[in-house]
Design an enzyme around this catalytic site. Sequence first.
Site, short mmCIF file in Angstrom:
data_model
loop_
_atom_site.label_atom_id
_atom_site.label_comp_id
_atom_site.label_asym_id
_atom_site.label_seq_id
_atom_site.Cartn_x
_atom_site.Cartn_y
_atom_site.Cartn_z
N LYS A 1 -12.22 -9.56 -3.25
CA LYS A 1 -10.77 -9.33 -3.35
C LYS A 1 -10.26 -10.00 -4.64
O LYS A 1 -11.04 -10.28 -5.54
CB LYS A 1 -10.07 -9.88 -2.10
CG LYS A 1 -10.43 -9.11 -0.83
CD LYS A 1 -9.91 -7.69 -0.88
CE LYS A 1 -10.29 -6.88 0.33
NZ LYS A 1 -9.96 -5.47 0.17
N ARG B 1 -2.38 -14.19 -2.05
CA ARG B 1 -2.48 -14.48 -0.61
C ARG B 1 -3.04 -15.89 -0.35
O ARG B 1 -2.74 -16.51 0.67
CB ARG B 1 -3.32 -13.41 0.09
CG ARG B 1 -2.71 -12.01 -0.07
CD ARG B 1 -3.02 -11.05 1.02
NE ARG B 1 -2.74 -9.70 0.57
CZ ARG B 1 -1.53 -9.12 0.61
NH1 ARG B 1 -0.50 -9.78 1.07
NH2 ARG B 1 -1.36 -7.89 0.18
N SER C 1 0.84 -1.21 0.00
CA SER C 1 0.00 0.00 0.00
C SER C 1 0.87 1.26 0.00
O SER C 1 0.60 2.22 -0.74
CB SER C 1 -0.87 0.03 1.26
OG SER C 1 -1.81 -1.00 1.22
N SER D 1 -13.13 1.29 3.32
CA SER D 1 -12.16 0.92 2.27
C SER D 1 -11.18 2.06 2.04
O SER D 1 -11.57 3.17 1.66
CB SER D 1 -12.91 0.61 0.96
OG SER D 1 -12.03 0.72 -0.14
N ARG E 1 -12.27 -14.72 -1.57
CA ARG E 1 -11.41 -15.35 -0.56
C ARG E 1 -12.19 -16.12 0.50
O ARG E 1 -11.64 -17.04 1.11
CB ARG E 1 -10.49 -14.30 0.10
CG ARG E 1 -9.41 -13.84 -0.83
CD ARG E 1 -8.44 -12.86 -0.17
NE ARG E 1 -7.40 -12.51 -1.11
CZ ARG E 1 -6.64 -11.43 -1.04
NH1 ARG E 1 -6.81 -10.57 -0.06
NH2 ARG E 1 -5.71 -11.20 -1.94
N ARG F 1 1.46 4.22 -3.08
CA ARG F 1 1.20 5.64 -2.81
C ARG F 1 2.44 6.49 -3.05
O ARG F 1 2.35 7.62 -3.51
CB ARG F 1 0.69 5.78 -1.36
CG ARG F 1 -0.78 5.31 -1.23
CD ARG F 1 -1.11 4.98 0.21
NE ARG F 1 -2.54 4.69 0.41
CZ ARG F 1 -3.12 3.52 0.13
NH1 ARG F 1 -2.43 2.53 -0.42
NH2 ARG F 1 -4.41 3.35 0.36
N ASP G 1 -6.52 -8.18 4.73
CA ASP G 1 -5.71 -9.01 3.81
C ASP G 1 -5.09 -10.21 4.52
O ASP G 1 -4.60 -11.13 3.87
CB ASP G 1 -4.60 -8.16 3.18
CG ASP G 1 -5.16 -7.12 2.22
OD1 ASP G 1 -6.32 -7.28 1.77
OD2 ASP G 1 -4.46 -6.13 1.94
N GLY H 1 -5.95 -3.76 -7.61
CA GLY H 1 -7.11 -2.94 -7.25
C GLY H 1 -6.68 -1.57 -6.75
O GLY H 1 -7.34 -0.56 -7.04
C1 S3P Z 1 -5.51 -1.37 0.13
C2 S3P Z 1 -6.71 -1.40 0.80
C3 S3P Z 1 -7.46 -2.64 1.05
C4 S3P Z 1 -6.59 -3.88 0.91
C5 S3P Z 1 -5.75 -3.81 -0.34
C6 S3P Z 1 -4.84 -2.60 -0.33
C7 S3P Z 1 -4.86 -0.07 -0.11
O1 S3P Z 1 -8.51 -2.73 0.12
O2 S3P Z 1 -7.40 -5.04 0.87
O3 S3P Z 1 -4.94 -4.98 -0.44
O4 S3P Z 1 -3.67 -0.04 -0.46
O5 S3P Z 1 -5.54 0.95 0.06
P1 S3P Z 1 -9.92 -1.99 0.37
O6 S3P Z 1 -9.65 -0.57 0.51
O7 S3P Z 1 -10.74 -2.28 -0.83
O8 S3P Z 1 -10.46 -2.63 1.61
#
Ligand code: S3P
Length: 424
Positions: free
Chosen positions: A339, A385, A20, A164, A343, A24, A312, A91
């Site tokens: 996901k 995962r 994450s 989220s 999962r 960013r 996760d 995602g």
């Molecule tokens: C993430 C947020 C989570 C997580 C994903 C990474 C992020 O998803 O499951 O692996 O980097 O903001 P959600 O925001 O959809 O819960």
Amino acid sequence: MKFSKINGLRGQVVVPGDKSISHRSVMFGSIAKGTTEIHNYLKGADCLSTISCFQKMGISIEQKGDTVLVHGNGLHGLKRPDSVLDCGNSGTTTRLISGILAAQDFDVTLTGDDSIQKRPMKRIIEPLSLMGADIVSVKDNGCAPLKIIGKPLHGIHYTSKVASAQVKSSILLAGLYAKGETRVTEPCLSRNHSEIMLKLFGAEVRTEGSTAILQPARELYGNEIHVPGDISSAAFFICAGLIAPNSEILIKNVGINPTRDGILTVCKAMGADLSIVKEDREKGEPTADILVRTSKLHGTTIDGPLIPALIDELPVIAAMACFAEGKTVIKDAAELKVKESNRLRVMVDGLTAMGAHVIETEDGMIIHGGKPLCGAVIDSRLDHRIAMTFAILGLCAEGETKVLHGECVNISYPEFYEDLRRLS
Ligand code: S3P
């Protein structure tokens, strides 16, 4: 990939950089002025997708060993890409980049692999559209490919149904370009890496309870980022060290941001021999070394605000619960269905195939632990995962476990099997 029972995991492991935070750092660095120097950037396929999307929009990004240099072009310095942006399996790339693209003065199409093309994007299309964005799901199914036509945006106060960080961050990134303040309220706080890093880059952002509040930005400024080890990757060694007999593992430099450390709370509630050895709370993102030893675990209930703090890690936590005495209940976790794979279903099927007593519920599962597991053939469904979870289980079960498409670990942890081998 094949796995069979081992007699303990011992030693030290340094897990790769947080996924994450890595995403960013490149995204924010690309829209900042000046150079952003990123140390310990995760070289997993997902984070490489983010780099390639911004390179296609004219950002110069250099990779020098573990360091990535992003030469940002400022808030309004992205160029229209010549081709479709491919977010791969990610995602986070798809949803966060959409917030930025919604405000540009060009149009672009975003897509990704089969899994990405099935994941829900209405959750970002709806709030971004309320801000004035023009985003179309090309196949009209609420999923990618997405055609995004940049527009002038205005701030909103959005109340999200799901906790989220991807939704929250997408809206906040759009809010950087919007007229007026942007607020996002979540049912409970999701990971706050965007808020921490945006502040570091000079944005005006604050949190009140589970509401993030951001003012439009004139400019962001490049920075130096030290990406901590990913607690979601550390989770496999935490759980493995607790359930494999004769084990002692020291996991170095793990990010323990309180919006991510739910697994530590759960392990302690289950009676784990787990200690935080060396804590560093000096920087924006706290880190620690985590020491785990084989433990006699008991069941627990995992629900409510704890869920986003370990979302996760739930697959490997469910695996660990099979080795705990008594009942473990996981609820409020319907998000697991959307996901990289479903999962919830994939875990219940895989654990059942290995002989565990597991019941799927509407928003989670109930695991009756203590039954010995036996090897099975498990299809990872190309979900990193899931592959790593069943690799760990394969080391703790009788007989042989075969994980199909095990190479998908390269999404978040390319060296996973080597690191695991080194400990056994
Ligand atoms: C993430 C947020 C989570 C997580 C994903 C990474 C992020 O998803 O499951 O692996 O980097 O903001 P959600 O925001 O959809 O819960």
